[in-house]
Enzyme design. Structure first.
Site, short mmCIF file in Angstrom:
data_model
loop_
_atom_site.label_atom_id
_atom_site.label_comp_id
_atom_site.label_asym_id
_atom_site.label_seq_id
_atom_site.Cartn_x
_atom_site.Cartn_y
_atom_site.Cartn_z
N GLU A 191 0.79 -1.23 0.00
CA GLU A 191 0.00 0.00 0.00
C GLU A 191 0.83 1.28 0.00
O GLU A 191 0.82 2.04 0.99
CB GLU A 191 -0.95 0.00 1.20
N GLU A 375 -5.49 -8.55 0.74
CA GLU A 375 -6.15 -8.24 2.01
C GLU A 375 -7.62 -7.96 1.75
O GLU A 375 -7.96 -7.20 0.84
CB GLU A 375 -5.58 -6.98 2.69
C1 FCB Z 1 -4.49 -2.08 5.48
C2 FCB Z 1 -3.12 -2.48 5.99
C3 FCB Z 1 -3.14 -3.57 7.01
C4 FCB Z 1 -4.31 -3.45 7.96
C5 FCB Z 1 -5.60 -3.24 7.22
C6 FCB Z 1 -6.82 -3.15 8.07
O1 FCB Z 1 -4.47 -0.76 5.03
O2 FCB Z 1 -2.30 -2.91 4.92
O3 FCB Z 1 -1.90 -3.57 7.65
O4 FCB Z 1 -4.07 -2.51 8.90
O5 FCB Z 1 -5.51 -2.10 6.42
#
Ligand code: FCB
Length: 469
Positions: A191, A375
């Site tokens: 990110e 994620e």
């Molecule tokens: C993302 C991050 C991860 C976590 C999630 C909820 O932005 O990559 O580390 O905190 O959000």
């Protein structure tokens, strides 16, 4: 705002099978394909703890979280889930759930000192961990940079200093020489939007600086770091996959007016095209500088070619959508919707957004590599009651987002896998330990892990899928 119970009853009315088993995907879902990887993700600073053990140096998150007022309740990652000491049991837990993939990150300040000298003790931790994962047959996805920049590099300007990109390539070189053969997929950065915008643009994350010009310059150096690292990873560990992980925002317009439509477009330029255009088109989107006039970063000859070298995969992190309207000038403003389902973070549950961004990227970027959802998940205020955690909203959330992934696959997007965020509750950055994203509950006073109902149902599905001929 809907509560957990009404969220679940809504989900059940949309899906009558939910009563019988609120998770298992329908028979025609692509998720039943055995080569669709289903795993879980974590990140070093959020779980490891042991911040000053075995030669680990301070990171920007140690400094930031120790600064009063930066993290909710003054929480820090000093102990976190104590994974540095409990990693064997954590790997056993991952394996016992039948999860097929594990996405983890390496703490840069654990493995190298300021002069670039390797720290053997830190390296050995990751070697032991990755070897054990391979012994258990778990596919390993390793992120080199999940935000814990060594503080000594921040002291020399951090991501505002072009030299940090070259130091990152040195770090990637060391790690890929040391760990080759134990890593199935390398992601350079997690990110970059959060590192650049939250870290240098609005100061909500470490190192806590707030200037629009800083954000674009930091982004350029982050992407350059990525581009410099990819050929190094390819040379040292040719058999593995190389990619990057981007968080993706879905922006929808508050009305059909041209101004609001433009606002939603600009929202997605700022969240998505800012990163994906340089990677897949070799140029920054010009609209970004209409939104933020005068913030063009300093780009040297050859940088954009370095940044846009072909990748083996793109990791997508998706959580929610943002509804926006024109701000009356050149930008957008958030218009939170009433009466929608939200999570403990206040984020709207909006699975269609995941499908829509994926199909949109396929249309926009003709050289898009295969995608992993690196994620996806949600926070809820989970409690252990009689030894169990019934995280009903999460079960419904996961089911609906996996259905969105299936829809994108059926629309022709090449998606190879999905990692739950997160394996266990952990240090949620500026929100500390209050927000629980895990499919496993962590009691921070005892470090006891309790498998939540969501994890049990994922495990049940994986077992059934494995048993199929
Ligand atoms: C993302 C991050 C991860 C976590 C999630 C909820 O932005 O990559 O580390 O905190 O959000």
């Amino acid at each position: 705002m809907a509560n957990d119970a009404s969220a679940v009853s809504d989900a059940i009315s949309r899906d009558p099978d939910a009563l019988a088993d609120p998770f298992t995907p329908p028979a025609d879902s692509s998720l039943w394909r055995k080569n669709f990887l289903l795993g879980a993700a974590t990140a070093s600073y959020q779980i490891e703890g042991a911040v000053d053990e075995d030669g680990r140096l301070p990171s920007i998150w140690d400094t930031f979280s120790a600064t009063p007022g930066k993290v909710l309740a003054g929480d820090t990652g000093a102990v976190a889930c104590d994974h540095y000491h409990r990693w064997e049991a954590d790997v056993d837990m991952l394996a016992s759930l039948g999860l097929e993939g594990y996405r983890l990150s390496i703490a840069w300040p654990r493995v190298m000192d300021a002069a670039g000298v390797p720290n053997r003790k830190g390296l050995d931790f990751y070697k032991r961990l990755l070897n054990r994962l391979k012994e258990k047959g778990i596919t390993t996805s390793v992120t080199l940079y999940h935000w814990d920049l060594p503080q000594h590099l921040e002291d020399r300007g951090g991501w505002l200093n072009r030299d940090t990109a070259y130091r990152f390539a040195d770090y990637a070189d060391l790690m890929s020489r040391e760990l080759a053969g134990t890593v199935d997929a390398w992601a350079t950065l997690n990110e970059p939007w959060c590192s650049a915008y939250l870290g240098y643009g609005n100061g909500h994350h470490a190192p806590g600086l707030a200037d629009g010009r800083f954000a674009t310059q930091a982004m350029h150096h982050l992407l350059l770091a990525h581009g410099l690292a990819v050929p190094v990873l390819r040379a040292n560990d040719p058999a593995s996959q190389k990619g990057i992980v981007a968080n993706i925002g879905r922006g929808t317009a508050n009305s059909d007016s041209a101004a609001d439509q433009r606002a939603a477009h600009l929202f997605e330029v700022q969240h998505n095209a800012w990163i994906l255009d340089p990677l897949f088109k070799g140029a920054y989107p010009q609209d970004l500088f209409e939104l933020w006039p005068g913030t063009e970063p300093l780009v040297l000859d050859g940088d954009m070619q370095t940044i846009s070298a072909p990748l083996d995969f793109l990791g997508i992190n998706y959580y929610f959508r943002t509804n926006v309207a024109s701000d009356g000038a050149h930008g957008f403003r958030d218009v939170p919707l009433e009466g929608v389902e939200r999570t403990q973070m206040g984020w709207e549950v909006y699975p269609d957004g995941l499908r829509d961004v994926l199909t949109g990227f396929k249309r926009t970027y003709h050289n898009l590599p295969p995608i992993y959802i690196t994620e996806n998940g949600m926070a809820s205020d989970d409690k252990v009651i009689d030894g169990r955690v019934d995280d009903t909203q999460r079960i419904s959330f996961l089911k609906r987002h996996l259905a969105a992934v299936d829809q994108a696959i059926k629309a022709g997007v090449d998606i190879r896998g999905y990692f739950l965020w997160s394996l266990m509750d952990n240090f949620e950055w500026a929100f500390g330990y209050e927000r629980r994203f895990g499919v496993v509950h962590v009691d921070y006073s005892t470090q006891k892990r309790t498998v939540k109902r969501s994890a049990e149902l994922v495990a049940k599905f994986l077992k059934e899928r494995k048993a199929r001929v």
